[in-house]
Design a protein around this motif. Structure first.
Motif, PDB file in Angstrom:
ATOM      1  N   ASP A  55       0.835  -1.207   0.000  1.00 17.62           N
ATOM      2  CA  ASP A  55       0.000   0.000   0.000  1.00 17.62           C
ATOM      3  C   ASP A  55       0.866   1.251   0.000  1.00 17.62           C
ATOM      4  OD1 ASP A  55      -2.358  -1.457   0.032  1.00 17.62           O
ATOM      5  OD2 ASP A  55      -2.403  -1.559   2.230  1.00 17.62           O
ATOM      6  N   ARG A  56       2.009   1.164   0.644  1.00 19.11           N
ATOM      7  CA  ARG A  56       2.949   2.278   0.669  1.00 19.11           C
ATOM      8  C   ARG A  56       4.357   1.731   0.795  1.00 19.11           C
ATOM      9  NH1 ARG A  56       0.980   6.203   4.327  1.00 19.11           N
ATOM     10  NH2 ARG A  56       3.072   7.077   4.499  1.00 19.11           N
ATOM     11  N   LEU A  57       5.312   2.451   0.230  1.00 20.74           N
ATOM     12  CA  LEU A  57       6.708   2.040   0.313  1.00 20.74           C
ATOM     13  C   LEU A  57       7.390   2.560   1.561  1.00 20.74           C
ATOM     14  CD1 LEU A  57       8.214   2.389  -3.303  1.00 20.74           C
ATOM     15  CD2 LEU A  57       8.145   0.341  -1.881  1.00 20.74           C
ATOM     16  N   ASP A 111       7.287   4.665   5.407  1.00 19.09           N
ATOM     17  CA  ASP A 111       6.496   5.080   6.568  1.00 19.09           C
ATOM     18  C   ASP A 111       6.357   6.592   6.639  1.00 19.09           C
ATOM     19  OD1 ASP A 111       6.158   2.449   7.387  1.00 19.09           O
ATOM     20  OD2 ASP A 111       7.987   2.462   8.600  1.00 19.09           O
ATOM     21  N   ALA A 120       5.388  10.040   5.563  1.00 18.75           N
ATOM     22  CA  ALA A 120       4.345  10.496   4.643  1.00 18.75           C
ATOM     23  C   ALA A 120       4.908  11.378   3.534  1.00 18.75           C
ATOM     24  CB  ALA A 120       3.257  11.239   5.409  1.00 18.75           C
ATOM     25  N   GLU A 169       6.712   9.212   0.988  1.00 20.90           N
ATOM     26  CA  GLU A 169       5.742   8.459   0.200  1.00 20.90           C
ATOM     27  C   GLU A 169       5.079   9.354  -0.849  1.00 20.90           C
ATOM     28  OE1 GLU A 169       3.442   5.115  -0.980  1.00 20.90           O
ATOM     29  OE2 GLU A 169       5.267   5.301   0.220  1.00 20.90           O
ATOM     30  N   ALA A 170       4.711  10.560  -0.451  1.00 19.86           N
ATOM     31  CA  ALA A 170       4.072  11.487  -1.396  1.00 19.86           C
ATOM     32  C   ALA A 170       5.042  11.915  -2.485  1.00 19.86           C
ATOM     33  CB  ALA A 170       3.546  12.710  -0.640  1.00 19.86           C
ATOM     34  N   ARG A 182       5.683   9.174  -5.341  1.00 21.44           N
ATOM     35  CA  ARG A 182       4.507   9.027  -6.199  1.00 21.44           C
ATOM     36  C   ARG A 182       4.288  10.275  -7.059  1.00 21.44           C
ATOM     37  NH1 ARG A 182       1.122   4.675  -4.967  1.00 21.44           N
ATOM     38  NH2 ARG A 182       1.851   3.450  -3.183  1.00 21.44           N
ATOM     39  N   ALA A 225       6.390   0.012  -7.236  1.00 19.71           N
ATOM     40  CA  ALA A 225       6.239  -0.298  -5.814  1.00 19.71           C
ATOM     41  C   ALA A 225       6.567  -1.767  -5.544  1.00 19.71           C
ATOM     42  CB  ALA A 225       4.814   0.024  -5.362  1.00 19.71           C
ATOM     43  N   HIS A 229       9.821  -2.733  -3.209  1.00 18.62           N
ATOM     44  CA  HIS A 229       9.451  -3.489  -2.015  1.00 18.62           C
ATOM     45  C   HIS A 229      10.130  -4.863  -2.020  1.00 18.62           C
ATOM     46  CE1 HIS A 229       7.031  -4.754   1.373  1.00 18.62           C
ATOM     47  NE2 HIS A 229       6.495  -5.748   0.686  1.00 18.62           N
TER      48      HIS A 229
END
Length: 611
Positions: free
Chosen positions: A12-14, A16, A18, A21-22, A25, A597, A601
């Motif tokens: 769901d996300r790479l 932790d 924020a 992550e933003a 993407r 992703a 991951h």
């Protein structure tokens, strides 16, 4: 496929964090666009491709009104398009879900009309060139039976060329009297020859072939009506250089440019100068070459990568530019030297990234050039490192912006891009050094760079990952089997995995390429194909791998990948598989994000287990 292969994990996300992550993407989703291409006789009618909708599609830009309009809207995107010289029509190639097999369609530039098959009596196939004039259209089609070239005019379509060898439509003169085609009747599609034909009957005006191992690449005819000069690239002195050829008089001019590396070029509108794109050691720059005086003038572009470039009637040069640290922009440079941003896609620009540095390593075949990037504020000493191997093989890694490179840096990896033997921009001998032993030759260069980085405390030998797409995916699988002690993990996207089966299923243009590269077909050179095929070395693979493949891929077909995975599963290999509904990669941004992703991951889990 009889085995249920372990699926790839899509997180769901790479990260932790924020913000991190933003940021990664946002780089993928940030709107991007190509340099606009305008109609020859209607310079206000422009087209470009952009991902602004979330899928790479064709857009029209009317400079007179300022209107931008999305032209295509297909689930798997569209990249190939051009305009008619009068600016009335947009032509784009219509395939099925990225399989590259189809036909050219056209629709009005102004919109309001439905796309129609452009030349109804030309059958579907793989594209092999398109040249559109006011009176004539020449189009090439490739199938398993070979190449066919057609001309359409006065409501009639006729085939003027057919052969089993790779051939294509290359250039149409401004007055539409002459047509240049590229062909490989001498048996080597990697080093093509050129033929110029008269369009009033298609008699041969002249043939040009420089001999074994010396290809000729057609660029374009002069943009001035009545001027029959054809601009080409030759490699008579061991690298790609410029050649101007008047086929009717059989007169050549070879501009001698005092530049290292290699070049390409296009005409200025009055055909009195050339806009030269120079490539050297992963970076490109623009120059003006005056044909009357022989003067070469640098145009002052900053270090990085020049994408598409062209000259407007008023002398303004429009081009795309980026560097590893700075995202791509479309710029305009006036004849007086003023440089400005021409176009910015809607929305927020991509966040920047880190620069690349040059590394030069001595290998068995000569000095190897690699580009290396390290995460921001990374400590001194060895890092987990991903070797990202480019496709092609005749391509090169460059100092250009890459959201893909940037996410690996965000994940804490150093990124290494090796311009191994087989890469372009380093001379013909370097490019052709892989003939007769492809794959294994490139990996010797990758190993030399790997060893240098480990010996100089740049890369952690226990946490090195190899990855790539297309030819880079092929090299990845081959590296995992032939260099098993070096790699903690491998990630292969749309790879050649079983070369003999790939040859059986791939598009004919690639079979011709492979015959030239290996010295024959698998029937002629079976031992070489097997020696250079990843499936031969499955039993030696130790590292976990992730394989990604498209169902409709005509270049690296799915069956040969399934063959490899079946054999890997039979020996309880550690792997994951991601299969998607597209061709040789995806033009859908969200799909690209999902695959990225999964890749990062997968690598993070693999290197964490090696701590």
């Amino acid at each position: 496929m009889t085995t249920q292969h372990p699926p790839a994990v899509i997180p769901d996300r790479l990260f932790d964090d924020a913000a991190a992550e933003a940021r990664w993407r946002a780089r993928f989703h940030a709107p991007r666009m190509s340099t606009p291409d305008w109609a020859l006789d209607a310079p206000d009618a422009n087209i470009y491709v952009s991902n602004a909708s979330g899928v790479w599609e064709v857009y029209a830009w009317n400079r007179a009104t300022g209107e931008h309009r999305r032209v295509t809207d297909r689930p798997n995107g569209t990249l190939s398009a051009t305009t008619s010289p009068d600016g009335e029509w947009i032509w784009w190639f219509d395939d099925t879900d990225g399989d590259e097999f189809g036909s050219w369609v056209r629709e009005p530039f102004a919109g309001g009309g439905k796309a129609e098959r452009a030349i109804p009596d030309v059958h579907d196939g793989y594209p092999a060139g398109l040249e559109i004039g006011h009176r004539l259209v020449a189009v090439g089609v490739s199938t398993d039976d070979g190449s066919e070239l057609f001309v359409h005019g006065d409501g009639k379509t006729s085939r003027f060329y057919a052969g089993k060898d790779d051939a294509g439509v290359a250039a149409l003169s401004r007055d539409e009297r002459l047509l240049a085609i590229s062909h490989s009747e001498h048996g080597d599609s990697r080093h093509p020859a050129v033929r110029v034909l008269a369009t009033d009957g298609f008699a041969t005006i002249a043939d040009k072939w420089d001999g074994e191992g010396k290809g000729l690449t057609v660029l374009e005819f002069s943009p001035v009506a009545g001027d029959p000069r054809l601009l080409l690239l030759h490699e008579r002195r061991g690298r790609e250089e410029l050649l101007i050829w008047d086929a009717e008089r059989d007169v050549e001019i070879e501009p001698r440019l005092d530049l290292p590396g290699e070049v390409s070029a296009g005409w200025y509108p009055k055909a009195d100068a050339l806009l030269v794109v120079h490539f050297h050691q992963g970076r490109s720059s623009l120059h003006r070459y005056d044909l009357a005086t022989g003067e070469l003038s640098a145009l002052g572009t900053p270090p990085g990568r020049i994408g598409g470039a062209g000259v407007r009637d008023d002398g303004t040069i429009e081009y795309s530019w980026s560097s590893a640290a700075e995202p791509s922009v479309i710029r305009a440079r006036t004849a007086e030297g003023t440089d400005r941003v021409l176009l910015s896609p809607p929305g927020e620009p991509a966040p920047g990234s880190e620069p690349v540095i040059d590394v030069f390593v001595e290998g068995t075949g000569g000095r190897i050039h690699a580009l290396v990037a390290r995460p921001h504020d990374a400590p001194e000493g060895p890092l987990p490192t991903v070797f990202t191997l480019h496709g092609g093989p005749h391509a090169a890694d460059e100092d250009r912006f890459s959201a893909y490179r940037a996410v690996w840096l965000d994940a804490g990896f150093a990124v290494v891009e090796v311009n191994y033997r087989g890469s372009t921009g380093y001379g013909s001998a370097w490019r052709d050094a892989i003939e007769g032993r492809p794959g294994l030759t490139e990996l010797a260069d990758v190993a030399a760079v790997y060893d240098w980085l480990v010996e100089n405390d740049r890369a952690d030998p226990d946490r090195c990952v190899v990855n790539g797409a297309s030819w880079g995916g092929y090299l990845t699988l081959l590296a995992l089997g032939t260099q098993p002690e070096r790699w903690a993990a491998g990630i292969a996207s749309v790879p050649v995995a079983d070369y003999v089966a790939a040859y059986e299923d791939e598009m004919e243009q690639l079979r011709a390429f492979d015959r030239a590269l290996f010295g024959g077909s698998p029937e002629d050179k079976l031992a070489v194909y097997q020696e250079c095929s990843p499936i031969t070395y499955v039993a030696a693979v130790k590292a976990p791998m992730l394989v990604l493949a498209g169902d409709n891929d005509p270049r690296c077909p799915i069956r040969q990948i399934e063959n490899y995975l079946e054999r890997l599963a039979a020996r309880d290999g550690r792997y994951e598989f991601y299969r998607y509904d597209a061709g040789h990669g995806s033009l859908v941004i969200e799909e690209t994000v999902r695959q990225t992703a999964a890749e990062v991951h997968f690598a993070l889990r693999a290197v964490e287990s090696r701590r």
